[in-house]
Structures are given as C-alpha cells and as structure tokens.
Motif scaffolding. Structure first.
Motif, PDB file in Angstrom:
ATOM      1  N   ASP A  22       0.833  -1.210   0.000  1.00 42.46           N
ATOM      2  CA  ASP A  22       0.000   0.000   0.000  1.00 42.46           C
ATOM      3  C   ASP A  22       0.864   1.256   0.000  1.00 42.46           C
ATOM      4  N   GLU A  23       1.872   1.257   0.857  1.00 40.89           N
ATOM      5  CA  GLU A  23       2.738   2.421   0.989  1.00 40.89           C
ATOM      6  C   GLU A  23       3.525   2.661  -0.308  1.00 40.89           C
ATOM      7  N   GLU A  24       4.002   1.592  -0.920  1.00 37.53           N
ATOM      8  CA  GLU A  24       4.764   1.721  -2.162  1.00 37.53           C
ATOM      9  C   GLU A  24       3.881   2.216  -3.309  1.00 37.53           C
ATOM     10  N   PHE A  25       2.658   1.744  -3.370  1.00 34.77           N
ATOM     11  CA  PHE A  25       1.723   2.233  -4.383  1.00 34.77           C
ATOM     12  C   PHE A  25       1.484   3.737  -4.184  1.00 34.77           C
ATOM     13  N   PHE A  26       1.315   4.133  -2.940  1.00 33.03           N
ATOM     14  CA  PHE A  26       1.104   5.535  -2.603  1.00 33.03           C
ATOM     15  C   PHE A  26       2.311   6.368  -3.030  1.00 33.03           C
ATOM     16  N   MET A  27       3.534   5.874  -2.735  1.00 33.18           N
ATOM     17  CA  MET A  27       4.746   6.604  -3.114  1.00 33.18           C
ATOM     18  C   MET A  27       4.834   6.773  -4.633  1.00 33.18           C
ATOM     19  N   LEU A  28       4.514   5.703  -5.360  1.00 32.74           N
ATOM     20  CA  LEU A  28       4.538   5.783  -6.824  1.00 32.74           C
ATOM     21  C   LEU A  28       3.524   6.794  -7.339  1.00 32.74           C
ATOM     22  N   SER A  29       2.339   6.770  -6.752  1.00 31.56           N
ATOM     23  CA  SER A  29       1.286   7.682  -7.212  1.00 31.56           C
ATOM     24  C   SER A  29       1.654   9.145  -6.970  1.00 31.56           C
ATOM     25  N   ARG A  78       4.854  10.144  -7.047  1.00 34.18           N
ATOM     26  CA  ARG A  78       6.171  10.322  -7.687  1.00 34.18           C
ATOM     27  C   ARG A  78       7.254  10.676  -6.660  1.00 34.18           C
ATOM     28  N   TYR A  79       7.264   9.932  -5.576  1.00 37.18           N
ATOM     29  CA  TYR A  79       8.236  10.161  -4.502  1.00 37.18           C
ATOM     30  C   TYR A  79       9.645   9.839  -5.002  1.00 37.18           C
ATOM     31  N   PRO A  80      10.581  10.808  -4.954  1.00 41.58           N
ATOM     32  CA  PRO A  80      11.911  10.586  -5.529  1.00 41.58           C
ATOM     33  C   PRO A  80      12.749   9.532  -4.806  1.00 41.58           C
ATOM     34  N   ARG A  81      12.444   9.236  -3.560  1.00 47.90           N
ATOM     35  CA  ARG A  81      13.201   8.227  -2.802  1.00 47.90           C
ATOM     36  C   ARG A  81      12.488   6.871  -2.806  1.00 47.90           C
ATOM     37  N   TYR A  82      11.598   6.673  -3.768  1.00 43.96           N
ATOM     38  CA  TYR A  82      10.811   5.436  -3.830  1.00 43.96           C
ATOM     39  C   TYR A  82      11.682   4.186  -3.823  1.00 43.96           C
ATOM     40  N   GLN A  83      12.675   4.103  -4.693  1.00 41.57           N
ATOM     41  CA  GLN A  83      13.496   2.891  -4.796  1.00 41.57           C
ATOM     42  C   GLN A  83      14.227   2.597  -3.485  1.00 41.57           C
ATOM     43  N   GLU A  84      14.761   3.622  -2.865  1.00 40.05           N
ATOM     44  CA  GLU A  84      15.463   3.458  -1.592  1.00 40.05           C
ATOM     45  C   GLU A  84      14.511   2.961  -0.503  1.00 40.05           C
ATOM     46  N   HIS A  85      13.341   3.579  -0.429  1.00 34.43           N
ATOM     47  CA  HIS A  85      12.350   3.209   0.574  1.00 34.43           C
ATOM     48  C   HIS A  85      11.868   1.776   0.332  1.00 34.43           C
ATOM     49  N   LYS A  86      11.637   1.435  -0.923  1.00 31.55           N
ATOM     50  CA  LYS A  86      11.188   0.081  -1.271  1.00 31.55           C
ATOM     51  C   LYS A  86      12.243  -0.955  -0.872  1.00 31.55           C
ATOM     52  N   ASP A 106       9.232   6.919   6.908  1.00 33.40           N
ATOM     53  CA  ASP A 106       7.861   7.351   6.627  1.00 33.40           C
ATOM     54  C   ASP A 106       7.686   8.847   6.863  1.00 33.40           C
ATOM     55  N   PHE A 107       8.336   9.377   7.896  1.00 33.74           N
ATOM     56  CA  PHE A 107       8.247  10.817   8.129  1.00 33.74           C
ATOM     57  C   PHE A 107       8.894  11.597   6.982  1.00 33.74           C
ATOM     58  N   LYS A 108       9.988  11.077   6.412  1.00 36.16           N
ATOM     59  CA  LYS A 108      10.616  11.732   5.256  1.00 36.16           C
ATOM     60  C   LYS A 108       9.628  11.797   4.093  1.00 36.16           C
ATOM     61  N   LEU A 109       8.931  10.693   3.869  1.00 38.89           N
ATOM     62  CA  LEU A 109       7.938  10.641   2.790  1.00 38.89           C
ATOM     63  C   LEU A 109       6.871  11.705   2.991  1.00 38.89           C
ATOM     64  N   PHE A 110       6.277  11.764   4.161  1.00 37.14           N
ATOM     65  CA  PHE A 110       5.164  12.684   4.376  1.00 37.14           C
ATOM     66  C   PHE A 110       5.632  14.132   4.499  1.00 37.14           C
ATOM     67  N   LYS A 111       6.871  14.353   4.933  1.00 38.47           N
ATOM     68  CA  LYS A 111       7.436  15.710   4.927  1.00 38.47           C
ATOM     69  C   LYS A 111       7.576  16.172   3.481  1.00 38.47           C
ATOM     70  N   TYR A 112       8.102  15.308   2.623  1.00 43.61           N
ATOM     71  CA  TYR A 112       8.238  15.626   1.203  1.00 43.61           C
ATOM     72  C   TYR A 112       6.876  15.979   0.602  1.00 43.61           C
ATOM     73  N   LEU A 113       5.870  15.176   0.899  1.00 44.19           N
ATOM     74  CA  LEU A 113       4.541  15.418   0.333  1.00 44.19           C
ATOM     75  C   LEU A 113       3.952  16.739   0.824  1.00 44.19           C
ATOM     76  N   ARG A 114       4.156  17.053   2.104  1.00 50.11           N
ATOM     77  CA  ARG A 114       3.668  18.346   2.621  1.00 50.11           C
ATOM     78  C   ARG A 114       4.388  19.507   1.939  1.00 50.11           C
ATOM     79  N   GLU A 115       5.707  19.348   1.720  1.00 53.11           N
ATOM     80  CA  GLU A 115       6.468  20.403   1.038  1.00 53.11           C
ATOM     81  C   GLU A 115       5.988  20.581  -0.395  1.00 53.11           C
ATOM     82  N   GLN A 116       5.687  19.477  -1.084  1.00 51.21           N
ATOM     83  CA  GLN A 116       5.189  19.552  -2.462  1.00 51.21           C
ATOM     84  C   GLN A 116       3.837  20.253  -2.498  1.00 51.21           C
ATOM     85  N   GLU A 117       2.996  19.945  -1.537  1.00 48.30           N
ATOM     86  CA  GLU A 117       1.677  20.576  -1.453  1.00 48.30           C
ATOM     87  C   GLU A 117       1.820  22.078  -1.198  1.00 48.30           C
TER      88      GLU A 117
END
Length: 148
Positions: free
Chosen positions: A63-70, A72-80, A124-135
């Motif tokens: 679920d989390e990986e699908f969310f990251m792909l949707s 376009r999270y730049p650290r997707y491969q590392e997180h995966k 996970d906090f890095k992911l959601f920080k990135y998303l908040r910054e993008q927003e």
C-alpha cells in the motif's frame, strides 16, 4: 489482561489516515505476538501470529509503495529496498523459528518494535514531509497565478 509491549503513541502519526491505521495494526500484531510468547503458547500459535505479522507487513508495504509511486516520490526505490530488507529478515527469522533454529523471544520482539518505531519516525516521516512540502509549493504556485 494484555501487557502492551509495543506502544503506539501520537508521535508516530504521519497525517495519512490509512497509513496511520496500518501502523497501529502492526503495533497490535507485535503485541499479540508478545502476549502469545509470554503466555507460553505453543509453536503453532506463535507461528500463526508471526505469519499474520508478515502478511500484514507485506500488505502495508505494498500500500505504501503504491502511494509513493502515485505521488512520484523521488526516494521510492530506496524506501522500497528498506521494505524488502525487513520483509526478507522477518521471513528468514520465521523460517529459522519453524525449523527450530531460533525462538520467539524478547530480543526478536524488541527488534520488531524498534524497527517499526524507527521506520515510521525515519523513512515514513521523510515521505510525508516531502509530500507536505510539495503541497505547499503547489499552493504557492497557485497563489502566484492568482496574483498575476
């Protein structure tokens, strides 16, 4: 009465309802495994609970990986890769447990609890920080367009 081994707390909130609910469920399963161990349940009960943890972890990571792909999270491969490494480690521990090479003990449970907390507060906090910054950037861009 169950002893809470892996304690969920507000410090683990990511701000994403689905992810937070899944994280809470993972804490519950770690506690279930701890309870079964402390109550001296047999190998079959411990194996089934460990299987539940593995299955739910894989679902959560998917679920989390699908969310990251949707997003376009730049650290997707590392997180995966981090997800894969943990999944492989837990599957290896399960195989050793089933073959009798390792016991479910406090050390293993402590590892699971620490990994879960560390992963949420780190990756996970890095992911959601990135998303908040993008927003925030999108809102700034929209504000600039409106001002023009």
């Amino acid at each position: 009465m169950s002893l809470v081994f892996a304690k969920w707390s507000p410090e683990y909130y990511t701000g994403n309802k689905k992810v937070d609910e899944e994280h809470q469920k993972l804490f519950e399963i770690v506690n279930k495994l701890h309870d079964a161990m402390k109550k001296g349940h047999g190998k079959d009960v411990l194996k089934n609970t460990l299987d539940e943890l593995i299955k739910y972890t894989i679902q959560h990571f998917t679920d989390e990986e699908f969310f990251m792909l949707s997003k376009r999270y730049p650290r997707y491969q590392e997180h995966k890769k981090i997800h894969k490494d943990l999944t492989d480690k837990v599957k290896d521990l399960r195989a050793k447990f089933v073959s009798g090479d390792v016991n479910i003990n406090i050390e293993l449970l402590h590892f699971l609890n620490q990994w879960l907390a560390h992963h949420i507060k780190g990756e996970d906090f890095k992911l959601f920080k990135y998303l908040r910054e993008q927003e925030a950037l999108k809102k700034e861009e929209m504000a600039l367009l409106v001002d023009e």
